[in-house]
Design a protein around this motif. Structure first.
Motif, PDB file in Angstrom:
ATOM      1  N   UNK A 113       0.580  -1.057   0.364  1.00 20.39           N
ATOM      2  CA  UNK A 113       0.137   0.188   0.019  1.00 20.39           C
ATOM      3  C   UNK A 113       0.542   1.306  -0.192  1.00 20.39           C
ATOM      4  N   UNK A 114       0.102   2.436  -0.273  1.00 19.18           N
ATOM      5  CA  UNK A 114       1.238   4.237  -0.207  1.00 19.18           C
ATOM      6  C   UNK A 114       0.029   4.439  -0.272  1.00 19.18           C
ATOM      7  N   UNK A 115       0.626   5.557  -0.431  1.00 17.75           N
ATOM      8  CA  UNK A 115       0.142   7.037   0.146  1.00 17.75           C
ATOM      9  C   UNK A 115       0.110   8.139  -0.146  1.00 17.75           C
ATOM     10  N   UNK A 116       0.328   8.963  -0.804  1.00 11.53           N
ATOM     11  CA  UNK A 116       1.588   9.838  -1.298  1.00 11.53           C
ATOM     12  C   UNK A 116       0.457  11.326  -1.408  1.00 11.53           C
ATOM     13  N   UNK A 117       1.273  12.463  -1.116  1.00 14.59           N
ATOM     14  CA  UNK A 117      -0.082  14.109  -0.467  1.00 14.59           C
ATOM     15  C   UNK A 117       1.317  14.747  -0.683  1.00 14.59           C
ATOM     16  N   UNK A 127      -4.133   7.738  -2.378  1.00 15.60           N
ATOM     17  CA  UNK A 127      -3.616   5.758  -1.722  1.00 15.60           C
ATOM     18  C   UNK A 127      -3.897   4.571  -3.102  1.00 15.60           C
ATOM     19  N   UNK A 128      -2.474   3.972  -2.753  1.00 15.88           N
ATOM     20  CA  UNK A 128      -2.646   2.680  -4.140  1.00 15.88           C
ATOM     21  C   UNK A 128      -2.713   1.960  -2.716  1.00 15.88           C
ATOM     22  N   UNK A 129      -3.778   0.544  -2.935  1.00 14.68           N
ATOM     23  CA  UNK A 129      -3.315  -0.678  -3.100  1.00 14.68           C
ATOM     24  C   UNK A 129      -2.941  -2.058  -4.020  1.00 14.68           C
ATOM     25  N   UNK A 130      -2.203  -2.614  -4.133  1.00 11.27           N
ATOM     26  CA  UNK A 130      -1.880  -3.490  -5.095  1.00 11.27           C
ATOM     27  C   UNK A 130      -1.389  -4.729  -4.289  1.00 11.27           C
ATOM     28  N   UNK A 146      -6.750   5.809  -4.955  1.00 12.66           N
ATOM     29  CA  UNK A 146      -8.233   6.315  -4.481  1.00 12.66           C
ATOM     30  C   UNK A 146      -7.458   7.356  -4.645  1.00 12.66           C
ATOM     31  N   UNK A 147      -8.185   8.404  -4.979  1.00 14.07           N
ATOM     32  CA  UNK A 147      -8.335   9.896  -4.818  1.00 14.07           C
ATOM     33  C   UNK A 147      -9.078  10.232  -3.043  1.00 14.07           C
ATOM     34  N   UNK A 148      -8.258  10.492  -2.635  1.00 15.36           N
ATOM     35  CA  UNK A 148      -8.975  10.377  -0.945  1.00 15.36           C
ATOM     36  C   UNK A 148      -9.782  11.787  -0.537  1.00 15.36           C
ATOM     37  N   UNK A 149      -9.554  12.856  -1.739  1.00 12.52           N
ATOM     38  CA  UNK A 149     -10.458  13.665  -1.094  1.00 12.52           C
ATOM     39  C   UNK A 149     -11.760  13.928  -1.570  1.00 12.52           C
ATOM     40  N   UNK A 150     -12.262  13.112  -2.894  1.00 13.56           N
ATOM     41  CA  UNK A 150     -13.122  12.882  -3.649  1.00 13.56           C
ATOM     42  C   UNK A 150     -13.043  11.736  -4.303  1.00 13.56           C
ATOM     43  N   UNK A 151     -13.033  10.563  -3.012  1.00 15.33           N
ATOM     44  CA  UNK A 151     -12.941   9.656  -3.175  1.00 15.33           C
ATOM     45  C   UNK A 151     -13.598   8.662  -4.367  1.00 15.33           C
ATOM     46  N   UNK A 152     -12.842   9.363  -5.734  1.00 16.98           N
ATOM     47  CA  UNK A 152     -12.951   8.923  -6.978  1.00 16.98           C
ATOM     48  C   UNK A 152     -12.144   7.199  -7.027  1.00 16.98           C
ATOM     49  N   UNK A 153     -12.368   6.517  -7.615  1.00 20.73           N
ATOM     50  CA  UNK A 153     -11.246   5.116  -7.397  1.00 20.73           C
ATOM     51  C   UNK A 153     -11.313   4.541  -9.432  1.00 20.73           C
ATOM     52  N   UNK A 154     -10.023   3.998  -8.914  1.00 20.64           N
ATOM     53  CA  UNK A 154      -9.462   3.743 -10.704  1.00 20.64           C
ATOM     54  C   UNK A 154      -9.172   2.382 -10.209  1.00 20.64           C
ATOM     55  N   UNK A 155      -9.384   1.286 -11.024  1.00 17.99           N
ATOM     56  CA  UNK A 155      -8.917   0.192 -10.923  1.00 17.99           C
ATOM     57  C   UNK A 155      -7.806  -0.175 -12.440  1.00 17.99           C
ATOM     58  N   UNK A 156      -7.233  -0.724 -11.803  1.00 17.72           N
ATOM     59  CA  UNK A 156      -5.679  -1.272 -13.431  1.00 17.72           C
ATOM     60  C   UNK A 156      -5.536  -2.400 -13.006  1.00 17.72           C
ATOM     61  N   UNK A 157      -5.302  -3.308 -13.755  1.00 15.82           N
ATOM     62  CA  UNK A 157      -5.049  -4.201 -14.120  1.00 15.82           C
ATOM     63  C   UNK A 157      -6.127  -5.206 -14.370  1.00 15.82           C
ATOM     64  N   UNK A 208     -10.702  -6.679   0.396  1.00 14.71           N
ATOM     65  CA  UNK A 208     -10.619  -7.543   1.647  1.00 14.71           C
ATOM     66  C   UNK A 208     -10.416  -6.694   2.891  1.00 14.71           C
ATOM     67  N   UNK A 209     -11.512  -6.060   3.332  1.00 13.09           N
ATOM     68  CA  UNK A 209     -11.209  -5.210   4.395  1.00 13.09           C
ATOM     69  C   UNK A 209     -10.729  -4.048   4.552  1.00 13.09           C
ATOM     70  N   UNK A 210      -9.751  -3.288   3.931  1.00 13.61           N
ATOM     71  CA  UNK A 210      -9.656  -2.386   3.774  1.00 13.61           C
ATOM     72  C   UNK A 210     -10.009  -1.212   3.553  1.00 13.61           C
ATOM     73  N   UNK A 211      -9.350  -0.032   4.049  1.00 19.06           N
ATOM     74  CA  UNK A 211     -10.774   1.129   4.562  1.00 19.06           C
ATOM     75  C   UNK A 211      -9.532   2.486   4.035  1.00 19.06           C
ATOM     76  N   UNK A 212     -10.177   3.049   2.825  1.00 16.42           N
ATOM     77  CA  UNK A 212      -9.453   4.010   2.454  1.00 16.42           C
ATOM     78  C   UNK A 212      -9.606   5.283   2.868  1.00 16.42           C
ATOM     79  N   UNK A 213      -8.505   6.202   2.909  1.00 14.49           N
ATOM     80  CA  UNK A 213      -8.991   7.274   3.180  1.00 14.49           C
ATOM     81  C   UNK A 213     -10.154   8.626   3.269  1.00 14.49           C
ATOM     82  N   UNK A 214     -10.289   9.249   3.968  1.00 15.53           N
ATOM     83  CA  UNK A 214     -11.840   9.867   3.684  1.00 15.53           C
ATOM     84  C   UNK A 214     -11.550  11.286   4.889  1.00 15.53           C
ATOM     85  N   UNK A 215     -11.079  12.797   3.592  1.00 17.62           N
ATOM     86  CA  UNK A 215     -10.876  13.051   4.780  1.00 17.62           C
ATOM     87  C   UNK A 215     -11.334  14.531   3.917  1.00 17.62           C
TER      88      UNK A 215
END
Length: 234
Positions: A101-105, A141-144, A152-163, A171-178
């Motif tokens: 997982x990664x978080x870049x801001x 946020x990126x989950x591999x 996932x864009x943590x400000x807007x909640x928009x998600x995209x999938x690559x693969x 499974x059980x992972x909670x994205x940020x929301x702030x």
């Protein structure tokens, strides 16, 4: 990191243009700086908190306006602007099938400090305090997983999938929301050598609750920052 290099080159060019103007070089009221940033976020309630540690760099430009100067020292007002980029990468994760997982801001901050300084021979001791207004530019946020990655864009909640997988099942992972915006109370100390080069350390405590989730009204998200900077006055 490319954004930091581009912004640093832009600030250096702006500094050169200001230095060429009469009066600025001798007054040395402007300062360009760069250094290390450590950002700590705490999210949760009274029952427990999750902490995220982000490391990165910042560049900034500030102006020093002396409005009181006596034998005991000088008091000045110091507005400025700062750009920072921080990140966190975890290779191991507690959730099933998640490889990394990664978080870049990135942030732009506008500090407004009241500064006290005392000059002794070839160096100056200084201390400063004041508010810092912060606006988040990006938070991703990126989950591999084994065969795909969720972004996932943590400000807007928009998600995209690559693969290869076409549904989001992390499974059980909670994205940020702030939220993007914050107000921090800042304090720091520093030294200026030969009236040109500075070394500073500062602490910035976030006072706003940035959490936008719906779990509970008691949930909070606070952001605190530690900066260490090297500067050049002109």
């Amino acid at each position: 990191m490319k954004r930091l290099y581009i912004l640093l080159l832009t600030l250096m060019a702006f500094a050169g243009a200001l230095k060429a103007q009469p009066g600025h070089a001798s007054m040395r009221n402007f300062e360009i700086s760069a250094g290390y940033s450590y950002l700590l976020t705490s999210t949760g309630d009274v029952l427990g908190k999750m902490r995220t540690h982000l490391h990165g760099a910042h560049v900034g430009l500030s102006y020093n306006w002396n409005f009181k100067q006596e034998r005991w020292g000088a008091v000045s007002l110091e507005p400025g602007v700062k750009f920072s980029y921080v990140m966190n990468i975890e290779a191991e994760n507690e959730y099933k099938d998640i490889n990394k997982t990664s978080l870049r801001e990135s942030y732009v901050d506008v500090p407004l400090f009241v500064k006290y300084s005392y000059r002794h021979n070839y160096f100056t001791v200084l201390g400063f305090i004041g508010p810092e207004f912060s606006a988040g530019l990006t938070s991703t946020s990126r989950v591999f997983l084994k065969k795909y990655m969720v972004k996932c864009n943590n400000y807007t909640g928009e998600r995209t999938i690559h693969g290869s997988r076409q549904e989001i099942e992390v499974d059980g992972y909670h994205f940020q929301n702030y939220g993007r915006y914050d107000l921090r109370l800042s304090a720091g100390v520093g030294f200026v050598f030969v009236d040109r080069f500075s070394l500073r350390a500062s602490y910035h405590m976030g006072v706003l609750n940035r959490y936008n989730g719906v779990r509970s009204s008691y949930w909070k998200r606070r952001t605190n920052v530690i900066d260490v900077s090297l500067g050049y006055k002109f």
